[in-house]
Design a protein around this motif. Sequence first.
Motif, PDB file in Angstrom:
ATOM      1  N   LEU A 172       2.293  11.456  -1.010  1.00 48.22           N
ATOM      2  CA  LEU A 172       2.294  12.655  -0.162  1.00 48.22           C
ATOM      3  C   LEU A 172       2.579  13.922  -0.937  1.00 48.22           C
ATOM      4  O   LEU A 172       2.039  14.980  -0.627  1.00 48.22           O
TER       5      LEU A 172
ATOM      6  N   SER B 194       0.852  -1.192   0.000  1.00 46.11           N
ATOM      7  CA  SER B 194       0.000   0.000   0.000  1.00 46.11           C
ATOM      8  C   SER B 194       0.882   1.233   0.000  1.00 46.11           C
ATOM      9  O   SER B 194       1.726   1.391   0.885  1.00 46.11           O
TER      10      SER B 194
ATOM     11  N   TYR C 200       0.898   5.431   0.089  1.00 46.16           N
ATOM     12  CA  TYR C 200       0.186   6.696   0.301  1.00 46.16           C
ATOM     13  C   TYR C 200       1.061   7.811  -0.275  1.00 46.16           C
ATOM     14  O   TYR C 200       2.192   8.015   0.177  1.00 46.16           O
TER      15      TYR C 200
ATOM     16  N   ARG D 249       4.775   7.106   1.361  1.00 45.89           N
ATOM     17  CA  ARG D 249       4.912   6.233   2.527  1.00 45.89           C
ATOM     18  C   ARG D 249       4.273   4.895   2.162  1.00 45.89           C
ATOM     19  O   ARG D 249       3.173   4.861   1.607  1.00 45.89           O
TER      20      ARG D 249
ATOM     21  N   THR E  55      -3.160   0.302  -3.427  1.00 43.94           N
ATOM     22  CA  THR E  55      -2.800  -0.999  -2.849  1.00 43.94           C
ATOM     23  C   THR E  55      -2.806  -2.050  -3.955  1.00 43.94           C
ATOM     24  O   THR E  55      -3.756  -2.115  -4.743  1.00 43.94           O
TER      25      THR E  55
ATOM     26  N   ILE F 179      -4.038   9.135  -4.448  1.00 39.99           N
ATOM     27  CA  ILE F 179      -3.932   9.351  -3.004  1.00 39.99           C
ATOM     28  C   ILE F 179      -3.384   8.087  -2.361  1.00 39.99           C
ATOM     29  O   ILE F 179      -2.441   8.132  -1.576  1.00 39.99           O
ATOM     30  N   GLU F 180      -3.974   6.961  -2.736  1.00 42.71           N
ATOM     31  CA  GLU F 180      -3.582   5.674  -2.144  1.00 42.71           C
ATOM     32  C   GLU F 180      -3.687   4.605  -3.207  1.00 42.71           C
ATOM     33  O   GLU F 180      -4.625   4.606  -3.995  1.00 42.71           O
TER      34      GLU F 180
ATOM     35  N   LEU G 277       3.408   0.721   3.293  1.00 41.34           N
ATOM     36  CA  LEU G 277       3.331  -0.432   4.189  1.00 41.34           C
ATOM     37  C   LEU G 277       3.162  -1.653   3.299  1.00 41.34           C
ATOM     38  O   LEU G 277       2.407  -1.604   2.324  1.00 41.34           O
TER      39      LEU G 277
END
Lengths: 277, 277
Positions: A72, A68, A70, A109, A224, A221-222, A111
Amino acid sequence: MTTAIRSEFDQGIALTPAQGGPGRYDGELDPGWQIGGGINGGLLLAVAGHALSLRHGAAGHPDPVSISGYYLSAARSGPVEVHTDVVREGRSLSTGAASMYQDGEERLRVLATYGELSAEGSDIRTSARPPQLPPPEKCIGMEHAPKQLIEQAALLQRLDLRLDPATVGWAVGQPSGEGRIQGWFKLADGREPDPLMLLLAADALPPVTFDLGLPGWAPTIELTVHLRARPRPGWLLVSHATRNLADGYFEEDAEIWDDSGRLVAQSRQLARAPRAR
Amino acid sequence: MTTAIRSEFDQGIALTPAQGGPGRYDGELDPGWQIGGGINGGLLLAVAGHALSLRHGAAGHPDPVSISGYYLSAARSGPVEVHTDVVREGRSLSTGAASMYQDGEERLRVLATYGELSAEGSDIRTSARPPQLPPPEKCIGMEHAPKQLIEQAALLQRLDLRLDPATVGWAVGQPSGEGRIQGWFKLADGREPDPLMLLLAADALPPVTFDLGLPGWAPTIELTVHLRARPRPGWLLVSHATRNLADGYFEEDAEIWDDSGRLVAQSRQLARAPRAR
């Protein structure tokens, strides 16, 4: 560093150990991966994913299983630094975090959970079916793309993208309104697919909002990506669709099928919709 | 702490400032949220999401817009500590990270982007359609659920869940094989939906693998929820489906519709499939 000739993609995600602690890496974002003024989000995820692959590989978990990102701030061409942290090492899966910086500003960022993907597969009960479209030689190559598109998307020249004629009406001012773009995907220099390359493929087609009559770029924005199998060599089949555009945001779901007809990755992103003109 | 009577959900996600620095919170996981031996993953995400809501609320961004949880180890009932970090504060969106610990062991790592969700909505071009199912009074309440299920899932007693009769064949040994479970969703004590409650709703139905003839619980590896609007009071309509079970993993997509017929949240998780018997 190797002196052998590397593919554009392998050069694009290349990393060298950096000063300042274990798990820190230096990379270089090439302007050839630009799209709409920033570096493509799929390439950025592949760079961060590469760093985590180096970090988790020692534990026998070299491949992203779920990752995932994100986003920025927009990344520009030039040097980049990636810091990784091991969150948890397990028997079959490990989880890590990564941060990508340019000039001290965080761009991305991440994960992710890593493991070891197989090309084989057992107990496959996939009910999803690959999209139906003409073979690559009957699809639309990027040499037919509108000039303004190519100028804003250097990235497209590194891809051998053959779009389904049924989903390219937007290129001649006739978007279908369905919110779907699909096509065959290869890297232009012939570099075969692997798990990290799937991260690029998940975000390399034109945004599905083109097919809704909304030209312009759609900042992620995101994003995954779930990686479900190691892809076989050959063409990838990539399908992007959105079903929920509202209040200036939309989701974009991608499916990536390999040359053996296996669903090797599924992704979803939340992005800002371009403004209606 | 308030002395007013709070809903079970508000008690479940309650947090108080903790020692050790700003952005640290103490909570308590109640055994009433258990499922299959651990605390439900949706409730855990709502607890972490609550902490980030407290953290980002000051900047005018109280609502999760996109939230990704990576599940590291099974959470048990008892005290929990949540540490939050602000990753970036922007004008319309802020991004943060959270870690949930029990006895020093990390249970859950979260990355999320926060903003302010609206109940109104503009430029809605949603092509997704809500699932068709009978009204709540003609659906199957949990009082008809198999006893073994209820015993392993205390959580179900806190929900007023009315499942579509067409998707509950698994409860009488006749799974449809389609990989879909859908139904009406309320909290049993009548607490109305809000963005944090949607995080619970995204992971509170029985796993879709039940409908594939795979009983047993399915541990979540990763769960991302996109929140697209503030839900209206009343019933939620929740639909879960999987299209790609292979090699011991499956994805589970959820859609959550509110009482006004709006698609208020979309989620996807990657989970480990229960072993075939």
